[in-house]
Design an enzyme around this catalytic site. Sequence first.
Site, PDB file in Angstrom:
ATOM      1  N   LYS A 169      35.202 -54.346 -67.886  1.00 62.71           N
ATOM      2  CA  LYS A 169      36.126 -53.758 -66.914  1.00 62.71           C
ATOM      3  C   LYS A 169      36.041 -52.240 -67.040  1.00 62.71           C
ATOM      4  O   LYS A 169      36.595 -51.647 -67.968  1.00 62.71           O
ATOM      5  CB  LYS A 169      37.569 -54.196 -67.146  1.00 62.71           C
ATOM      6  CG  LYS A 169      38.492 -53.741 -65.981  1.00 62.71           C
ATOM      7  CD  LYS A 169      39.915 -53.524 -66.385  1.00 62.71           C
ATOM      8  CE  LYS A 169      40.206 -52.096 -66.768  1.00 62.71           C
ATOM      9  NZ  LYS A 169      40.155 -51.106 -65.650  1.00 62.71           N
ATOM     10  N   GLU A 244      39.353 -47.265 -79.793  1.00 61.92           N
ATOM     11  CA  GLU A 244      39.049 -45.840 -79.893  1.00 61.92           C
ATOM     12  C   GLU A 244      40.047 -45.160 -78.970  1.00 61.92           C
ATOM     13  O   GLU A 244      39.947 -45.254 -77.751  1.00 61.92           O
ATOM     14  CB  GLU A 244      37.598 -45.569 -79.487  1.00 61.92           C
ATOM     15  CG  GLU A 244      37.099 -44.214 -79.972  1.00 61.92           C
ATOM     16  CD  GLU A 244      37.236 -43.136 -78.931  1.00 61.92           C
ATOM     17  OE1 GLU A 244      38.258 -42.413 -78.972  1.00 61.92           O
ATOM     18  OE2 GLU A 244      36.347 -43.023 -78.084  1.00 61.92           O
ATOM     19  N   CYS A 278      38.477 -37.164 -75.778  1.00 63.27           N
ATOM     20  CA  CYS A 278      39.401 -37.606 -76.825  1.00 63.27           C
ATOM     21  C   CYS A 278      39.171 -36.872 -78.136  1.00 63.27           C
ATOM     22  O   CYS A 278      40.111 -36.664 -78.912  1.00 63.27           O
ATOM     23  CB  CYS A 278      39.283 -39.118 -77.033  1.00 63.27           C
ATOM     24  SG  CYS A 278      37.613 -39.688 -77.381  1.00 63.27           S
ATOM     25  N   GLU A 372      48.554 -35.206 -77.003  1.00 62.95           N
ATOM     26  CA  GLU A 372      47.222 -35.128 -76.398  1.00 62.95           C
ATOM     27  C   GLU A 372      47.393 -34.769 -74.928  1.00 62.95           C
ATOM     28  O   GLU A 372      47.891 -35.571 -74.134  1.00 62.95           O
ATOM     29  CB  GLU A 372      46.483 -36.459 -76.548  1.00 62.95           C
ATOM     30  CG  GLU A 372      45.060 -36.388 -76.017  1.00 62.95           C
ATOM     31  CD  GLU A 372      44.300 -37.693 -76.177  1.00 62.95           C
ATOM     32  OE1 GLU A 372      43.108 -37.642 -76.519  1.00 62.95           O
ATOM     33  OE2 GLU A 372      44.901 -38.759 -75.962  1.00 62.95           O
TER      34      GLU A 372
END
Length: 464
Positions: A169, A244, A278, A372
């Site tokens: 996906k 992750e 990231c 973040e």
Amino acid sequence: MNRDMIYLGGRWVASSSAETIAVENPATEEILGRVPAGTAEDVDRAVAAARAAFDGWAATPMAERGAFLGRLHEALAARAGDIARTVGLELGTPLKIARAVQTGLPLTVLRGYADLAAQPAAEETINNSLVVREPVGVVGAITPWNYPLHQVVAKVAAALAAGCTVVLKPSELTPLVAYLLVDAADEIGLPAGVLNLVPGTGPVVGAAIAAHPHVDMVSFTGSTATGRAISHAAADRIARVALELGGKSANVILEDADVTKAVKVGVANAFLNSGQTCAAWTRMLVHRAHYDAAVELAASAAAGYLAGDPFDETTRLGPLVSAAQRDRVRGFIARAEARLVAGGAPVPEKGYFVAPTIFADVDPDSELAQEEIFGPVLSIIAFSDDDEAVRIANNSRYGLAGGVWGEPGRARAVASRMRTGAVDINGGAFNPLAPFGGYKQSGFGREFGVHGLNEFQQTKAIQQ
């Protein structure tokens, strides 16, 4: 660029729903095309196809699986121009970066897994035990929008090399480049059911994959909040999970560092892919002896990141992926309680752009230093000695990456104390064969090379 089918059991077929998802060009706000809005029923069909193909693929010698991956690499490399163009359109990555990183890096990773599978590791023996590695089974791969082909390849190539079959996906924001990979897989005759594609939203397709009773492992890259939900769904059936997740990485510039180089490379790292990375070094920690100079150098470097058309070869900063992401990043900037030293530069009126932004005198406990942001925003923080630098670097719920600059032995000592999955010393290059993954809320599991391969394998001991 409409792609109106899903890929199941080696064939392009219609989704069980007529609903579609619009794919937007974030630089122009225009609709590029549409893909099917997959359903839980589509996931059922894809998992059934993957399950039916598993025994045959698992029994295929690893070297033969490696040969398939080698042919897949050739077919995908022939599409390199289309890949860069597609990522430029659906993500807004400047063309130079789209070629080198969004295209070149996944091809390198795919070649690495082809080579790794072509030369399987020798069997291990411990006294009277033969230790063997076997594929986990059916893998659900749920991938993000920021590196849309790279993250797909990191999961799919490793899983296929290990002998697993896959239900993929891709992100609903950047699904088109995944179709190029599946086109290549179809072209080389990858056995039916080994790789299946179901585009759709996270709450529908992603949730169905995570909770599916016949998915043996879920590999996910994305936000920590979504990773937490996937972990809960998989835990109910004791399925393996590799995550992750987010990051808030520190770039530590010690007293004996080459400050000019450290700041220049640090700013480039933070602004790569418009800050939508990231592992980006979004906290620059600078020894007080060099702090004022570093702030000035960083502000000067930021001035060179002009935002504009991704297909203009001079553009260094593209848009953010969506209006929602742009507004989220602007919210962080508006709320920041720190000294603005770069920001507010003109950006195109149309498109989801944010000017490169740098704050100095940032409180290590503030939102700016803890959350973040996922945009071109850099925080600069001062420290007095190595111990304080380590404390600030580790003052985060994340632990994905980082950098240290200084005399190599001293820098290595600081790097060894940082609670993070990867650290670059003095600008050490990213190694796509080395393990990559996080500590703390940055997730668990590793990608790339033999460590990434092992994530998709079970270990068995046979006594004889």
